[in-house]
Design an enzyme around this catalytic site. Structure first.
Site, PDB file in Angstrom:
ATOM      1  N   VAL A 182       0.826  -1.202   0.000  1.00  0.00           N
ATOM      2  CA  VAL A 182       0.000   0.000   0.000  1.00  0.00           C
ATOM      3  C   VAL A 182       0.871   1.267   0.000  1.00  0.00           C
ATOM      4  O   VAL A 182       0.686   2.171  -0.822  1.00  0.00           O
ATOM      5  CB  VAL A 182      -0.935  -0.007   1.231  1.00  0.00           C
ATOM      6  CG1 VAL A 182      -1.673   1.314   1.350  1.00  0.00           C
ATOM      7  CG2 VAL A 182      -1.919  -1.154   1.131  1.00  0.00           C
ATOM      8  N   GLY A 223     -14.516 -20.096  -6.015  1.00  0.00           N
ATOM      9  CA  GLY A 223     -13.164 -20.653  -6.057  1.00  0.00           C
ATOM     10  C   GLY A 223     -12.790 -21.314  -4.754  1.00  0.00           C
ATOM     11  O   GLY A 223     -13.650 -21.835  -4.030  1.00  0.00           O
ATOM     12  N   CYS A 255      -5.552  -8.668   3.512  1.00  0.00           N
ATOM     13  CA  CYS A 255      -6.641  -7.804   3.990  1.00  0.00           C
ATOM     14  C   CYS A 255      -7.901  -8.543   4.428  1.00  0.00           C
ATOM     15  O   CYS A 255      -8.288  -8.445   5.584  1.00  0.00           O
ATOM     16  CB  CYS A 255      -6.975  -6.777   2.922  1.00  0.00           C
ATOM     17  SG  CYS A 255      -5.671  -5.555   2.762  1.00  0.00           S
ATOM     18  N   ARG A 311       0.544 -14.045   1.388  1.00  0.00           N
ATOM     19  CA  ARG A 311      -0.064 -13.971   2.715  1.00  0.00           C
ATOM     20  C   ARG A 311      -1.496 -14.524   2.672  1.00  0.00           C
ATOM     21  O   ARG A 311      -2.293 -14.129   1.839  1.00  0.00           O
ATOM     22  CB  ARG A 311      -0.067 -12.515   3.217  1.00  0.00           C
ATOM     23  CG  ARG A 311       1.343 -12.035   3.569  1.00  0.00           C
ATOM     24  CD  ARG A 311       1.358 -10.606   4.038  1.00  0.00           C
ATOM     25  NE  ARG A 311       1.200  -9.665   2.939  1.00  0.00           N
ATOM     26  CZ  ARG A 311       1.217  -8.335   3.100  1.00  0.00           C
ATOM     27  NH1 ARG A 311       1.368  -7.818   4.298  1.00  0.00           N
ATOM     28  NH2 ARG A 311       1.084  -7.547   2.067  1.00  0.00           N
ATOM     29  N   LEU A 327      -6.916  -0.188  -2.617  1.00  0.00           N
ATOM     30  CA  LEU A 327      -6.046  -0.723  -3.671  1.00  0.00           C
ATOM     31  C   LEU A 327      -6.082  -2.234  -3.671  1.00  0.00           C
ATOM     32  O   LEU A 327      -5.886  -2.860  -2.641  1.00  0.00           O
ATOM     33  CB  LEU A 327      -4.600  -0.278  -3.434  1.00  0.00           C
ATOM     34  CG  LEU A 327      -4.330   1.202  -3.208  1.00  0.00           C
ATOM     35  CD1 LEU A 327      -2.853   1.428  -2.883  1.00  0.00           C
ATOM     36  CD2 LEU A 327      -4.728   1.998  -4.437  1.00  0.00           C
TER      37      LEU A 327
HETATM   38  C1  UDX Z   1      -0.809  -2.807   5.300  1.00  0.00           C
HETATM   39  C2  UDX Z   1      -1.953  -3.380   6.112  1.00  0.00           C
HETATM   40  O1  UDX Z   1      -1.785  -4.768   6.255  1.00  0.00           O
HETATM   41  C3  UDX Z   1      -3.281  -3.023   5.536  1.00  0.00           C
HETATM   42  O2  UDX Z   1      -4.322  -3.419   6.363  1.00  0.00           O
HETATM   43  C4  UDX Z   1      -3.384  -1.575   5.382  1.00  0.00           C
HETATM   44  O3  UDX Z   1      -4.578  -1.213   4.774  1.00  0.00           O
HETATM   45  C5  UDX Z   1      -2.180  -0.992   4.703  1.00  0.00           C
HETATM   46  O4  UDX Z   1      -0.988  -1.457   5.254  1.00  0.00           O
HETATM   47  P1  UDX Z   1       0.567  -3.660   3.232  1.00  0.00           P
HETATM   48  O5  UDX Z   1       1.068  -2.419   2.602  1.00  0.00           O
HETATM   49  O6  UDX Z   1       0.242  -4.808   2.334  1.00  0.00           O
HETATM   50  O7  UDX Z   1      -0.796  -3.357   4.018  1.00  0.00           O
HETATM   51  O8  UDX Z   1       1.531  -4.106   4.429  1.00  0.00           O
HETATM   52  P2  UDX Z   1       3.057  -4.510   4.408  1.00  0.00           P
HETATM   53  O9  UDX Z   1       3.460  -4.960   3.050  1.00  0.00           O
HETATM   54  O10 UDX Z   1       3.259  -5.390   5.586  1.00  0.00           O
HETATM   55  O11 UDX Z   1       3.809  -3.118   4.645  1.00  0.00           O
HETATM   56  C6  UDX Z   1       3.901  -2.431   5.825  1.00  0.00           C
HETATM   57  C7  UDX Z   1       5.265  -1.766   5.889  1.00  0.00           C
HETATM   58  O12 UDX Z   1       5.332  -0.939   7.034  1.00  0.00           O
HETATM   59  C8  UDX Z   1       6.429  -2.748   5.981  1.00  0.00           C
HETATM   60  O13 UDX Z   1       7.346  -2.503   4.958  1.00  0.00           O
HETATM   61  C9  UDX Z   1       7.050  -2.464   7.354  1.00  0.00           C
HETATM   62  O14 UDX Z   1       8.439  -2.640   7.383  1.00  0.00           O
HETATM   63  C10 UDX Z   1       6.639  -1.028   7.568  1.00  0.00           C
HETATM   64  N1  UDX Z   1       6.616  -0.597   8.968  1.00  0.00           N
HETATM   65  C11 UDX Z   1       5.939  -1.303   9.881  1.00  0.00           C
HETATM   66  C12 UDX Z   1       7.295   0.552   9.355  1.00  0.00           C
HETATM   67  O15 UDX Z   1       7.925   1.206   8.550  1.00  0.00           O
HETATM   68  N2  UDX Z   1       7.219   0.967  10.646  1.00  0.00           N
HETATM   69  C13 UDX Z   1       6.574   0.275  11.589  1.00  0.00           C
HETATM   70  O16 UDX Z   1       6.551   0.667  12.761  1.00  0.00           O
HETATM   71  C14 UDX Z   1       5.906  -0.909  11.187  1.00  0.00           C
HETATM   72  C1  UDX Z   2      -8.673  -6.207  -1.111  1.00  0.00           C
HETATM   73  C2  UDX Z   2      -9.761  -5.192  -1.514  1.00  0.00           C
HETATM   74  O1  UDX Z   2     -10.353  -5.581  -2.754  1.00  0.00           O
HETATM   75  C3  UDX Z   2      -9.171  -3.808  -1.607  1.00  0.00           C
HETATM   76  O2  UDX Z   2     -10.182  -2.863  -1.939  1.00  0.00           O
HETATM   77  C4  UDX Z   2      -8.593  -3.514  -0.246  1.00  0.00           C
HETATM   78  O3  UDX Z   2      -8.204  -2.226  -0.116  1.00  0.00           O
HETATM   79  C5  UDX Z   2      -7.493  -4.502   0.073  1.00  0.00           C
HETATM   80  O4  UDX Z   2      -8.065  -5.798   0.083  1.00  0.00           O
HETATM   81  P1  UDX Z   2      -6.716  -7.531  -2.326  1.00  0.00           P
HETATM   82  O5  UDX Z   2      -6.552  -8.239  -1.022  1.00  0.00           O
HETATM   83  O6  UDX Z   2      -5.511  -6.996  -3.000  1.00  0.00           O
HETATM   84  O7  UDX Z   2      -7.711  -6.287  -2.157  1.00  0.00           O
HETATM   85  O8  UDX Z   2      -7.391  -8.562  -3.331  1.00  0.00           O
HETATM   86  P2  UDX Z   2      -8.848  -8.823  -3.949  1.00  0.00           P
HETATM   87  O9  UDX Z   2      -8.781  -8.623  -5.409  1.00  0.00           O
HETATM   88  O10 UDX Z   2      -9.901  -8.120  -3.225  1.00  0.00           O
HETATM   89  O11 UDX Z   2      -8.995 -10.407  -3.696  1.00  0.00           O
HETATM   90  C6  UDX Z   2      -9.012 -10.948  -2.394  1.00  0.00           C
HETATM   91  C7  UDX Z   2      -9.195 -12.447  -2.446  1.00  0.00           C
HETATM   92  O12 UDX Z   2     -10.495 -12.794  -2.878  1.00  0.00           O
HETATM   93  C8  UDX Z   2      -8.234 -13.188  -3.380  1.00  0.00           C
HETATM   94  O13 UDX Z   2      -7.769 -14.361  -2.726  1.00  0.00           O
HETATM   95  C9  UDX Z   2      -9.089 -13.541  -4.575  1.00  0.00           C
HETATM   96  O14 UDX Z   2      -8.653 -14.698  -5.233  1.00  0.00           O
HETATM   97  C10 UDX Z   2     -10.431 -13.757  -3.929  1.00  0.00           C
HETATM   98  N1  UDX Z   2     -11.570 -13.521  -4.841  1.00  0.00           N
HETATM   99  C11 UDX Z   2     -11.810 -12.278  -5.332  1.00  0.00           C
HETATM  100  C12 UDX Z   2     -12.419 -14.578  -5.158  1.00  0.00           C
HETATM  101  O15 UDX Z   2     -12.240 -15.717  -4.724  1.00  0.00           O
HETATM  102  N2  UDX Z   2     -13.511 -14.316  -5.974  1.00  0.00           N
HETATM  103  C13 UDX Z   2     -13.769 -13.090  -6.456  1.00  0.00           C
HETATM  104  O16 UDX Z   2     -14.776 -12.920  -7.173  1.00  0.00           O
HETATM  105  C14 UDX Z   2     -12.898 -12.025  -6.139  1.00  0.00           C
END
Ligand code: UDX
Ligand code: UDX
Length: 436
Positions: free
Chosen positions: A14, A256, A263, A330, A154
């Site tokens: 993100v 599926g 998330c 994840r 996203l």
């Molecule tokens: C995360 C959350 O899981 C999601 O729910 C939220 O909406 C957006 O942030 P994501 O970006 O996929 O999503 O997480 P991740 O890839 O784990 O990235 C988080 C980053 O924050 C890591 O790179 C980690 O090193 C960093 N971090 C964490 C810091 O820089 N400082 C901290 O104290 C903790």
């Molecule tokens: C999700 C939300 O869509 C996004 O808006 C939020 O901010 C972060 O979490 P993401 O986790 O990247 O995004 O993936 P997404 O495309 O939502 O799919 C999530 C899971 O649902 C995947 O494992 C996908 O395979 C599954 N999925 C999705 C299904 O099994 N069927 C579907 O029709 C759609």
């Protein structure tokens, strides 16, 4: 158009997408992460994750108007608007772990000499902004700041598109000043999309309510899929028929092996927990979660029914990531299915276009598990192909050629990527999901 000095905390899926997309718009961006290894890579201009298109933008903006750092003083002192994108993982009781959010709030307190806008982008429980505000004031009573919420929607794999062309932009603000800044950043020219401007806690809630609803929608169609298998009906046709009703919509009705990712699983649990704390029982979400967990059992059952004996079978596993176009594993259903097959005595050849490196860290190769360099390699001497992620590469695979390499031509498709009639005409025993 006014350009801002934007700080992004957290260089995960993100944070990086947000930071790089803001840099594309010409803002001055500093992206900060505590993980020094990650920052080292980024400083070399390399993206530590697979997200289509990000690297191309970074090539244009890197060292021009986007910088990376692992030093707090470099980001906070030099930013007017700070987007918090650190992880909000799951606690053992299902609630969201807000310790990173707290740490970040404390860390930035001493840099609030002049006004700054702090924006939550990470998914957080309702009222988190109030806690951030309270924490900052506790450490620095003279701090000049606002906390706003701008939840991210996203989807991994299409993050850039979701950033630049969102369905809607949610802005939760508690002051006119914060509103003005966010509306300058998300101005009509660059973001001509519906905007919901509301108070902060409503914005926080919109995010959890949206993600949980999407997960619920998928669980619903998966429940219907099970029934379709029993009564000999095609779930994709049912979904099509339902989805053309605009009140329902076609998206997120793909049956599926269940929803995974960083998330949905954690957000659904956190939402249930939040409700519990407020003496509300979100039983419908608990059920959606259960249905999702049972997808794995259901798939394993299907493999057993198809192969009879799993022990000793050589299986090509197609797909490791939780969905296509990402290297993220994840909570991936594939990662839950693999140990079950290994326990049953199968030999596995794993293949994924992007997620093999990440998977090797948790499932190292051994006598029972191999990683294939190509789709062809994966099926050689196999008894069946198991499709666990709907990558395009699998949809476009040359099945007649692959069939020649296999011992028995069986495909068990957890993502319904093929037309059953066509695959069966090629001589495969094809077992889809939620179809006769
Ligand atoms: C995360 C959350 O899981 C999601 O729910 C939220 O909406 C957006 O942030 P994501 O970006 O996929 O999503 O997480 P991740 O890839 O784990 O990235 C988080 C980053 O924050 C890591 O790179 C980690 O090193 C960093 N971090 C964490 C810091 O820089 N400082 C901290 O104290 C903790
Ligand atoms: C999700 C939300 O869509 C996004 O808006 C939020 O901010 C972060 O979490 P993401 O986790 O990247 O995004 O993936 P997404 O495309 O939502 O799919 C999530 C899971 O649902 C995947 O494992 C996908 O395979 C599954 N999925 C999705 C299904 O099994 N069927 C579907 O029709 C759609």
């Amino acid at each position: 158009m006014k350009r801002f000095k934007i700080g992004v905390v957290g260089a995960g899926y993100v944070g990086l997408t947000t930071a790089i997309c803001f840099s594309e718009l010409g803002h001055h961006v500093i992206c900060y992460d505590k993980d020094t290894e990650k920052i080292k890579k980024l400083k070399e201009g390399k993206i530590p994750i697979y997200e289509p298109g990000l690297e191309d933008i970074l090539k244009k903006t890197y060292q021009k108007n986007i910088f990376f750092t692992d030093k707090p003083e470099e980001i906070y002192a030099n930013s007017e608007v700070i987007f918090i994108c650190v992880g909000t993982p799951e606690m053992p009781d299902g609630s969201a772990d807000l310790s990173y959010i707290e740490a970040c709030s404390i860390e930035l307190t001493s840099y609030l000499k002049e006004y700054k806008l702090i924006v939550e982008k990470s998914t957080v429980p309702v009222r988190t902004a109030e806690w951030i505000e309270r924490t900052i004031k506790l450490y620095n009573p003279h701090a000049d700041f606002d906390v706003a919420s701008n939840p991210e929607f996203l989807k991994e794999g299409s993050g850039i598109k979701d950033f630049f062309q969102p369905d809607r932009i949610v802005l939760g603000v508690s002051s006119e000043r914060a509103k003005k800044i966010l509306l300058e950043i998300y101005n009509e020219k660059e973001f001509p999309y519906p905007k919901i401007i509301t108070d902060v806690k409503t914005a926080e809630l919109i995010k959890h309510a949206s993600n949980s609803f999407l997960a619920l929608k998928i669980s619903y169609i998966n429940m219907v899929a099970n029934f379709c298998e029993k009564v000999g009906v095609d779930v994709d046709v049912v979904a099509e028929g339902m989805g053309l009703d605009r009140r329902i919509g076609r998206e997120f009705l793909k049956a599926g092996i269940g929803w995974g990712g960083s998330c949905f699983p954690k957000d659904v649990k956190a939402f249930i927990k939040m409700a519990e704390e407020n003496h509300e029982d979100f039983s419908i979400l608990k059920e959606a979660y259960k249905i999702n967990e049972k997808r794995i059992d259901h798939f394993i059952e299907k493999v057993k029914k198809t192969l009879w004996v799993i022990k000793g079978k050589r299986l090509a596993i197609w797909g490791l990531s939780f969905k296509p176009n990402t290297d993220d594993i994840r909570e991936s259903p594939a990662i839950k299915i693999i140990p079950r097959l290994l326990n049953a005595g199968a030999y596995l050849k794993l293949y994924d276009p992007e997620a093999m490196e990440n998977t090797k860290k948790i499932i190292p190769p051994n006598v029972n598990v191999n990683y294939a360099d190509s789709i062809e390699e994966s099926v050689k001497e196999s008894h069946a192909i198991l499709i666990l992620t709907d990558w395009d590469e699998f949809k476009n695979a040359n099945l007649p050629t692959l069939k020649k390499y296999m011992i028995t031509p069986i495909i068990i498709d957890g993502r319904n990527i093929y037309d059953p009639k066509k695959v069966r005409e090629l001589g495969f025993l094809y077992v889809p999901t939620g179809k006769p």
